[in-house]
Structure formats: structure tokens, C-alpha cells
Design a protein around this motif. Structure first.
Motif, PDB file in Angstrom:
ATOM      1  N   PHE A  50       0.597  -1.034   0.244  1.00  0.00           N
ATOM      2  CA  PHE A  50       0.230   0.059   0.261  1.00  0.00           C
ATOM      3  C   PHE A  50       1.239   0.792   0.258  1.00  0.00           C
ATOM      4  O   PHE A  50       1.837   1.626   0.498  1.00  0.00           O
ATOM      5  CB  PHE A  50      -0.419   0.023   1.685  1.00  0.00           C
ATOM      6  N   PRO A  51       0.292   2.432  -0.724  1.00  0.00           N
ATOM      7  CA  PRO A  51       1.526   3.352  -0.773  1.00  0.00           C
ATOM      8  C   PRO A  51       2.058   4.456   0.260  1.00  0.00           C
ATOM      9  O   PRO A  51       0.336   4.100   1.144  1.00  0.00           O
ATOM     10  CB  PRO A  51       0.541   4.806  -1.864  1.00  0.00           C
ATOM     11  N   THR A  52       2.515   4.294   0.585  1.00  0.00           N
ATOM     12  CA  THR A  52       2.656   5.537   1.648  1.00  0.00           C
ATOM     13  C   THR A  52       2.350   7.245   1.606  1.00  0.00           C
ATOM     14  O   THR A  52       2.222   7.491   0.156  1.00  0.00           O
ATOM     15  CB  THR A  52       4.654   5.525   2.252  1.00  0.00           C
ATOM     16  N   PRO A  53       1.900   8.190   1.883  1.00  0.00           N
ATOM     17  CA  PRO A  53       0.178   8.832   1.872  1.00  0.00           C
ATOM     18  C   PRO A  53       1.472  10.286   1.364  1.00  0.00           C
ATOM     19  O   PRO A  53       3.245   9.995   1.708  1.00  0.00           O
ATOM     20  CB  PRO A  53      -0.210   9.005   3.396  1.00  0.00           C
ATOM     21  N   ILE A  75      -3.831  12.104   1.331  1.00  0.00           N
ATOM     22  CA  ILE A  75      -3.404  12.059  -0.039  1.00  0.00           C
ATOM     23  C   ILE A  75      -2.351  10.769  -0.641  1.00  0.00           C
ATOM     24  O   ILE A  75      -1.752  10.983   0.093  1.00  0.00           O
ATOM     25  CB  ILE A  75      -3.558  12.822  -0.672  1.00  0.00           C
ATOM     26  N   THR A  76      -2.970   9.941  -1.068  1.00  0.00           N
ATOM     27  CA  THR A  76      -1.908   9.069  -1.723  1.00  0.00           C
ATOM     28  C   THR A  76      -2.040   9.109  -3.422  1.00  0.00           C
ATOM     29  O   THR A  76      -3.685   9.140  -3.333  1.00  0.00           O
ATOM     30  CB  THR A  76      -2.660   7.332  -1.172  1.00  0.00           C
ATOM     31  N   ALA A  77      -0.937   8.721  -3.666  1.00  0.00           N
ATOM     32  CA  ALA A  77      -1.126   8.539  -5.285  1.00  0.00           C
ATOM     33  C   ALA A  77      -0.752   7.037  -5.830  1.00  0.00           C
ATOM     34  O   ALA A  77      -0.190   6.039  -5.494  1.00  0.00           O
ATOM     35  CB  ALA A  77       0.724   8.573  -5.775  1.00  0.00           C
ATOM     36  N   GLY A  78      -2.655   6.573  -6.652  1.00  0.00           N
ATOM     37  CA  GLY A  78      -2.902   4.834  -6.397  1.00  0.00           C
ATOM     38  C   GLY A  78      -3.182   4.770  -5.339  1.00  0.00           C
ATOM     39  O   GLY A  78      -2.978   4.765  -4.402  1.00  0.00           O
TER      40      GLY A  78
END
Length: 114
Positions: A50-53, A75-78
Motif C-alpha cells: 500500500f502506498p505511503t501517503p 492523500i496517496t498516489a494510487g
């Protein structure tokens, strides 16, 4: 000049040593393909998570203090991040050799997991 003969049973020693840049990666996937000129295979060892914010926002109270436990927005990208751990470029012959070695080792391990 006389032809020199090597004694029978001559041994050749191969010494293994680690590069100063040696690292161990725990990869979950690879991504890549042929190089632009078609002379090699290039791939990235990757790990999916999972992406880091990218950032978070918090509200400040009247005194300007922020409660970091009270997240207002993240807010995360993807939805999933495919992190590139390292890149590997191999000639076609070495790519096949490595691929066959991996298939053999994986098959051996799967056979022992019954």
C-alpha cells in the motif's frame, strides 16, 4: 616450443566474495522486458505494498496546536505501490540460465512443502 600439459585432476578454485554494494531484497514481483536494442533483458525486482501517503492534513486548535491523532485528510498516489528495489540486465543466454535455475529451485521447494 614444447606444448605444456596440465596434470590430470588439476583443480580450479573459484572464490566467492560480496561486493560492497551487496544487498538482499525480498521481492514479490518483477517488471521489465527487452532492452530498446533487443540485446538484453532488463527487469526490476519489485515489492508491492500500500502506498505511503503523499501528505496528511490536520486541524489546528485555537492555540495553534495540532492533534496528530486526528487526521482530517490523507492523500496517496494510487491504490497500490510497486516499489522498484533494483534493476537487472542480462544477456538472453544468461536470462535463460537464470530462469531455468529459478524454475528448478522453485520446483524443488514446492515439492518439499507437501
Amino acid at each position: 616450443m614444447p606444448e605444456s600439459k596440465q596434470p590430470e585432476g588439476r583443480k580450479v578454485t573459484v572464490n566467492f566474495r560480496k561486493s560492497p554494494d551487496y544487498r538482499i531484497f525480498s521481492a514479490t514481483d518483477i517488471w521489465g522486458g527487452p532492452t530498446a536494442d533487443g540485446s538484453a533483458v532488463f527487469f526490476h525486482m519489485t515489492i508491492d505494498h500500500f502506498p505511503t501517503p503523499s501528505y496528511q492534513t490536520f486541524a489546528a486548535n485555537e492555540q495553534g496546536q495540532v492533534n496528530l491523532g486526528d487526521v482530517k485528510e490523507t492523500i496517496t498516489a494510487g491504490d497500490i505501490e510497486k516499489e522498484l528495489l533494483c534493476g537487472v540486465m542480462l544477456t538472453p543466454d544468461v536470462a535463460i540460465k537464470v530462469g531455468n535455475w529459478l524454475i528448478t529451485r522453485g520446483t524443488e521447494l514446492k515439492g518439499h512443502q507437501k
